[in-house]
Design a protein around this motif. Sequence first.
Motif, PDB file in Angstrom:
ATOM      1  N   ASP A 201       6.544   4.703  -6.217  1.00 23.77           N
ATOM      2  CA  ASP A 201       5.376   4.488  -7.054  1.00 23.77           C
ATOM      3  C   ASP A 201       5.075   3.015  -7.243  1.00 23.77           C
ATOM      4  OD1 ASP A 201       5.227   7.179  -7.308  1.00 23.77           O
ATOM      5  OD2 ASP A 201       6.283   7.269  -9.231  1.00 23.77           O
ATOM      6  N   ASP A 202       5.919   2.143  -6.690  1.00 20.46           N
ATOM      7  CA  ASP A 202       5.707   0.713  -6.862  1.00 20.46           C
ATOM      8  C   ASP A 202       4.675   0.245  -5.849  1.00 20.46           C
ATOM      9  OD1 ASP A 202       5.907  -1.903  -7.581  1.00 20.46           O
ATOM     10  OD2 ASP A 202       7.755  -2.277  -6.463  1.00 20.46           O
ATOM     11  N   VAL A 203       3.432   0.649  -6.073  1.00 20.68           N
ATOM     12  CA  VAL A 203       2.349   0.360  -5.146  1.00 20.68           C
ATOM     13  C   VAL A 203       1.252  -0.346  -5.901  1.00 20.68           C
ATOM     14  CG1 VAL A 203       0.643   1.343  -3.581  1.00 20.68           C
ATOM     15  CG2 VAL A 203       2.909   2.376  -3.765  1.00 20.68           C
ATOM     16  N   GLY A 204       0.725  -1.415  -5.359  1.00 22.00           N
ATOM     17  CA  GLY A 204      -0.371  -2.099  -6.029  1.00 22.00           C
ATOM     18  C   GLY A 204      -0.695  -3.408  -5.349  1.00 22.00           C
ATOM     19  N   MET A 205      -1.875  -3.931  -5.665  1.00 21.72           N
ATOM     20  CA  MET A 205      -2.356  -5.170  -5.085  1.00 21.72           C
ATOM     21  C   MET A 205      -2.749  -6.087  -6.227  1.00 21.72           C
ATOM     22  SD  MET A 205      -2.164  -4.537  -1.837  1.00 21.72           S
ATOM     23  CE  MET A 205      -3.210  -5.788  -1.155  1.00 21.72           C
ATOM     24  N   GLY A 206      -1.778  -6.795  -6.768  1.00 21.29           N
ATOM     25  CA  GLY A 206      -2.029  -7.612  -7.943  1.00 21.29           C
ATOM     26  C   GLY A 206      -3.121  -8.630  -7.715  1.00 21.29           C
ATOM     27  N   GLY A 207      -4.121  -8.608  -8.587  1.00 14.12           N
ATOM     28  CA  GLY A 207      -5.175  -9.599  -8.544  1.00 14.12           C
ATOM     29  C   GLY A 207      -6.343  -9.259  -7.652  1.00 14.12           C
ATOM     30  N   LEU A 208      -6.236  -8.224  -6.831  1.00 11.13           N
ATOM     31  CA  LEU A 208      -7.327  -7.883  -5.921  1.00 11.13           C
ATOM     32  C   LEU A 208      -8.121  -6.669  -6.379  1.00 11.13           C
ATOM     33  CD1 LEU A 208      -5.930  -8.445  -2.322  1.00 11.13           C
ATOM     34  CD2 LEU A 208      -7.366  -9.919  -3.717  1.00 11.13           C
ATOM     35  N   GLY A 209      -7.761  -6.066  -7.478  1.00 14.21           N
ATOM     36  CA  GLY A 209      -8.488  -4.898  -7.952  1.00 14.21           C
ATOM     37  C   GLY A 209      -7.572  -3.706  -8.066  1.00 14.21           C
TER      38      GLY A 209
ATOM     39  N   LEU B  17       0.843  -1.193   0.000  1.00 13.63           N
ATOM     40  CA  LEU B  17       0.000   0.000   0.000  1.00 13.63           C
ATOM     41  C   LEU B  17       0.881   1.247   0.000  1.00 13.63           C
ATOM     42  CD1 LEU B  17      -2.585  -1.220   2.663  1.00 13.63           C
ATOM     43  CD2 LEU B  17      -2.885  -1.178   0.181  1.00 13.63           C
ATOM     44  N   PRO B  18       0.310   2.428  -0.226  1.00 17.48           N
ATOM     45  CA  PRO B  18       1.117   3.664  -0.258  1.00 17.48           C
ATOM     46  C   PRO B  18       1.942   3.867   1.007  1.00 17.48           C
ATOM     47  CG  PRO B  18      -1.077   4.100  -1.089  1.00 17.48           C
ATOM     48  CD  PRO B  18      -1.107   2.700  -0.557  1.00 17.48           C
ATOM     49  N   GLN B  19       3.201   4.244   0.825  1.00 20.14           N
ATOM     50  CA  GLN B  19       4.067   4.533   1.956  1.00 20.14           C
ATOM     51  C   GLN B  19       3.683   5.864   2.590  1.00 20.14           C
ATOM     52  OE1 GLN B  19       8.165   4.338   0.867  1.00 20.14           O
ATOM     53  NE2 GLN B  19       8.112   2.160   0.359  1.00 20.14           N
ATOM     54  N   ARG B  20       3.934   5.966   3.894  1.00 17.19           N
ATOM     55  CA  ARG B  20       3.648   7.193   4.630  1.00 17.19           C
ATOM     56  C   ARG B  20       4.828   7.495   5.543  1.00 17.19           C
ATOM     57  NH1 ARG B  20      -2.283   7.713   5.323  1.00 17.19           N
ATOM     58  NH2 ARG B  20      -3.248   6.198   3.956  1.00 17.19           N
ATOM     59  N   VAL B  21       5.167   8.767   5.669  1.00 21.89           N
ATOM     60  CA  VAL B  21       6.198   9.186   6.613  1.00 21.89           C
ATOM     61  C   VAL B  21       5.511   9.632   7.895  1.00 21.89           C
ATOM     62  CG1 VAL B  21       8.024  10.836   7.107  1.00 21.89           C
ATOM     63  CG2 VAL B  21       7.844   9.828   4.837  1.00 21.89           C
ATOM     64  N   VAL B  22       5.775   8.931   8.979  1.00 25.46           N
ATOM     65  CA  VAL B  22       5.185   9.250  10.276  1.00 25.46           C
ATOM     66  C   VAL B  22       6.056  10.290  10.956  1.00 25.46           C
ATOM     67  CG1 VAL B  22       4.395   8.308  12.478  1.00 25.46           C
ATOM     68  CG2 VAL B  22       4.306   6.906  10.403  1.00 25.46           C
ATOM     69  N   THR B  23       5.448  11.395  11.391  1.00 23.48           N
ATOM     70  CA  THR B  23       6.191  12.490  12.010  1.00 23.48           C
ATOM     71  C   THR B  23       5.518  12.918  13.311  1.00 23.48           C
ATOM     72  OG1 THR B  23       4.947  14.240  10.906  1.00 23.48           O
ATOM     73  CG2 THR B  23       6.823  13.308   9.716  1.00 23.48           C
ATOM     74  N   THR B  24       6.199  13.770  14.032  1.00 20.03           N
ATOM     75  CA  THR B  24       5.634  14.388  15.227  1.00 20.03           C
ATOM     76  C   THR B  24       5.598  15.900  15.025  1.00 20.03           C
ATOM     77  OG1 THR B  24       7.800  14.536  16.269  1.00 20.03           O
ATOM     78  CG2 THR B  24       6.516  12.557  16.697  1.00 20.03           C
ATOM     79  N   SER B  25       5.094  16.589  16.043  1.00 25.44           N
ATOM     80  CA  SER B  25       5.037  18.060  16.037  1.00 25.44           C
ATOM     81  C   SER B  25       4.338  18.584  14.782  1.00 25.44           C
ATOM     82  CB  SER B  25       6.457  18.659  16.143  1.00 25.44           C
ATOM     83  OG  SER B  25       7.089  18.221  17.311  1.00 25.44           O
ATOM     84  N   TRP B  26       3.233  17.928  14.442  1.00 20.15           N
ATOM     85  CA  TRP B  26       2.406  18.364  13.322  1.00 20.15           C
ATOM     86  C   TRP B  26       3.218  18.463  12.032  1.00 20.15           C
ATOM     87  CZ3 TRP B  26      -2.917  19.335  13.589  1.00 20.15           C
ATOM     88  CH2 TRP B  26      -3.475  19.166  14.868  1.00 20.15           C
ATOM     89  N   GLY B  27       3.953  17.383  11.747  1.00 21.66           N
ATOM     90  CA  GLY B  27       4.668  17.298  10.488  1.00 21.66           C
ATOM     91  C   GLY B  27       6.052  17.910  10.487  1.00 21.66           C
ATOM     92  N   ARG B  28       6.516  18.405  11.623  1.00 22.78           N
ATOM     93  CA  ARG B  28       7.807  19.100  11.658  1.00 22.78           C
ATOM     94  C   ARG B  28       8.981  18.135  11.828  1.00 22.78           C
ATOM     95  NH1 ARG B  28       5.137  22.925  15.735  1.00 22.78           N
ATOM     96  NH2 ARG B  28       4.150  24.517  14.446  1.00 22.78           N
ATOM     97  N   VAL B  29       8.774  17.025  12.549  1.00 18.59           N
ATOM     98  CA  VAL B  29       9.881  16.116  12.857  1.00 18.59           C
ATOM     99  C   VAL B  29       9.527  14.716  12.349  1.00 18.59           C
ATOM    100  CG1 VAL B  29      11.327  15.130  14.660  1.00 18.59           C
ATOM    101  CG2 VAL B  29      10.405  17.456  14.923  1.00 18.59           C
ATOM    102  N   PRO B  30      10.229  14.197  11.334  1.00 19.35           N
ATOM    103  CA  PRO B  30       9.941  12.852  10.831  1.00 19.35           C
ATOM    104  C   PRO B  30      10.430  11.778  11.797  1.00 19.35           C
ATOM    105  CG  PRO B  30      11.795  13.792   9.651  1.00 19.35           C
ATOM    106  CD  PRO B  30      11.266  14.888  10.544  1.00 19.35           C
ATOM    107  N   LEU B  31       9.626  10.736  11.965  1.00 20.50           N
ATOM    108  CA  LEU B  31       9.992   9.618  12.828  1.00 20.50           C
ATOM    109  C   LEU B  31      10.424   8.392  12.026  1.00 20.50           C
ATOM    110  CD1 LEU B  31       7.242   9.616  15.606  1.00 20.50           C
ATOM    111  CD2 LEU B  31       9.634  10.268  15.837  1.00 20.50           C
ATOM    112  N   MET B  32       9.606   8.015  11.029  1.00 21.39           N
ATOM    113  CA  MET B  32       9.881   6.802  10.275  1.00 21.39           C
ATOM    114  C   MET B  32       9.048   6.801   9.001  1.00 21.39           C
ATOM    115  SD  MET B  32       7.663   4.074  12.531  1.00 21.39           S
ATOM    116  CE  MET B  32       8.064   4.899  14.076  1.00 21.39           C
ATOM    117  N   VAL B  33       9.406   5.925   8.080  1.00 18.46           N
ATOM    118  CA  VAL B  33       8.610   5.693   6.881  1.00 18.46           C
ATOM    119  C   VAL B  33       7.814   4.412   7.094  1.00 18.46           C
ATOM    120  CG1 VAL B  33       8.644   5.292   4.397  1.00 18.46           C
ATOM    121  CG2 VAL B  33      10.323   6.819   5.435  1.00 18.46           C
ATOM    122  N   LEU B  34       6.494   4.511   6.970  1.00 16.94           N
ATOM    123  CA  LEU B  34       5.615   3.361   7.139  1.00 16.94           C
ATOM    124  C   LEU B  34       5.403   2.697   5.779  1.00 16.94           C
ATOM    125  CD1 LEU B  34       3.767   1.710   9.040  1.00 16.94           C
ATOM    126  CD2 LEU B  34       1.918   3.255   8.387  1.00 16.94           C
ATOM    127  N   CYS B  35       5.743   1.410   5.684  1.00 20.09           N
ATOM    128  CA  CYS B  35       5.644   0.663   4.424  1.00 20.09           C
ATOM    129  C   CYS B  35       4.706  -0.523   4.633  1.00 20.09           C
ATOM    130  CB  CYS B  35       7.017   0.171   3.973  1.00 20.09           C
ATOM    131  SG  CYS B  35       8.290   1.443   3.907  1.00 20.09           S
TER     132      CYS B  35
END
Length: 377
Positions: A307-315, A83-101
């Motif tokens: 951009d390599d995001v997708g669920m092959g065969g599920l729609g 699924l789409p990756q997300r960068v988890v941050t604190t302080s309302w987007g000011r400090v990045p914590l990790m990339v969620l994959c």
Amino acid sequence: MTIEPARDIDSFFAQHWVKHGEAEVLFIKRAARKGDRWTSHVALPGGRRDPEDESDQKTAVREAVEEVGIELSDRTSIAVGNLPQRVVTTSWGRVPLMVLCPYVFLVTRHDLQPLRLQPTEVASTHWVPIRSLLDPGQRTVHLEDVSNRLAKQETGLKRWAFAGMLGQMEFSAIELLPAESVYCQEPPTDDSKKSESSTLGMAMQRLWNFVDPPELQPPPQQQPLILWGLTLGVVADLLDLLPPHNALELWSYPTFTMPDVRLIIWLSTYKFRKSKRLQLEAGNLSMPPLVKEGLDAISPPEGERNDDVGMGGLGSGRSLKGRSFESAVGTMLEGYYACMRKGVTYALIVRAIGLAATVNWLWSLTRTPRHSHSPSR
């Protein structure tokens, strides 16, 4: 009777037990740990990538074994996609914590070994039918006290104002109805503080339990399992791949509980929300956003997109001109918190004006001269 594992999605769905079964998602309830910002939250199995991990997907496989005891191999599962990756941050987007994959695996066996929970990470596991996740009757809200967190980021009068006016923040949520739950029977321990003596003591305790096993007690009455925030966004991305592709019905825009703040935020974000809805209806999705703990979204830096995001065969879910799957919920949130912060500022100004008017009115009452009446003779 040994059942041969399915090698692909078509052979999996051709099996009798799958045709007459019900699809479920495995959730965990995180262990209660001091200092953990997500303590006791409903989440998905996962964890941080180690230097030894060959890829993010290998990290997901390792964490599944460590946290819940599920071996995601060719014998037991199919790696469906991510699924789409997300960068988890604190302080309302000011400090990045990790990339969620997020990665999705399809368990292809109904005769899995019993789950083994890691006490330091997982308090319980819950298999939840997808049907119940889509049930409108399970929609609810989650209230989070964020005023103190926001107030700590400000100074002076602004800090005092934030702490006094915001109160609780309201997030859309789902109350989970598990089909099967497993509760951790061992108390969490701190591995870093173990010694040889404590290890020996634990071994003796286990031996004593084996000789004279205690009577198992049913799990205590649990609070409702509430799915919200970042995990809800990830689940919505998954469900959006399934017909009728209406994952946006799982949530509404976050707001505050105080009526005046709520109204002003609704008015100040009206045009933004309308434009986002039209954007989704037209299929003009932005690239996957970076999300802050399920609270905030910011634009991804150039060159840091996957951009390599997708669920092959599920729609195909929501896509634009053949591009990879995009996060509908993330797209709706992108830029929302900037508008909401303006709404909070407007509400602060309105309250200040109202307070000044009230003080001025009370002051005028005290300054009004009183006419004395003397009796006529």
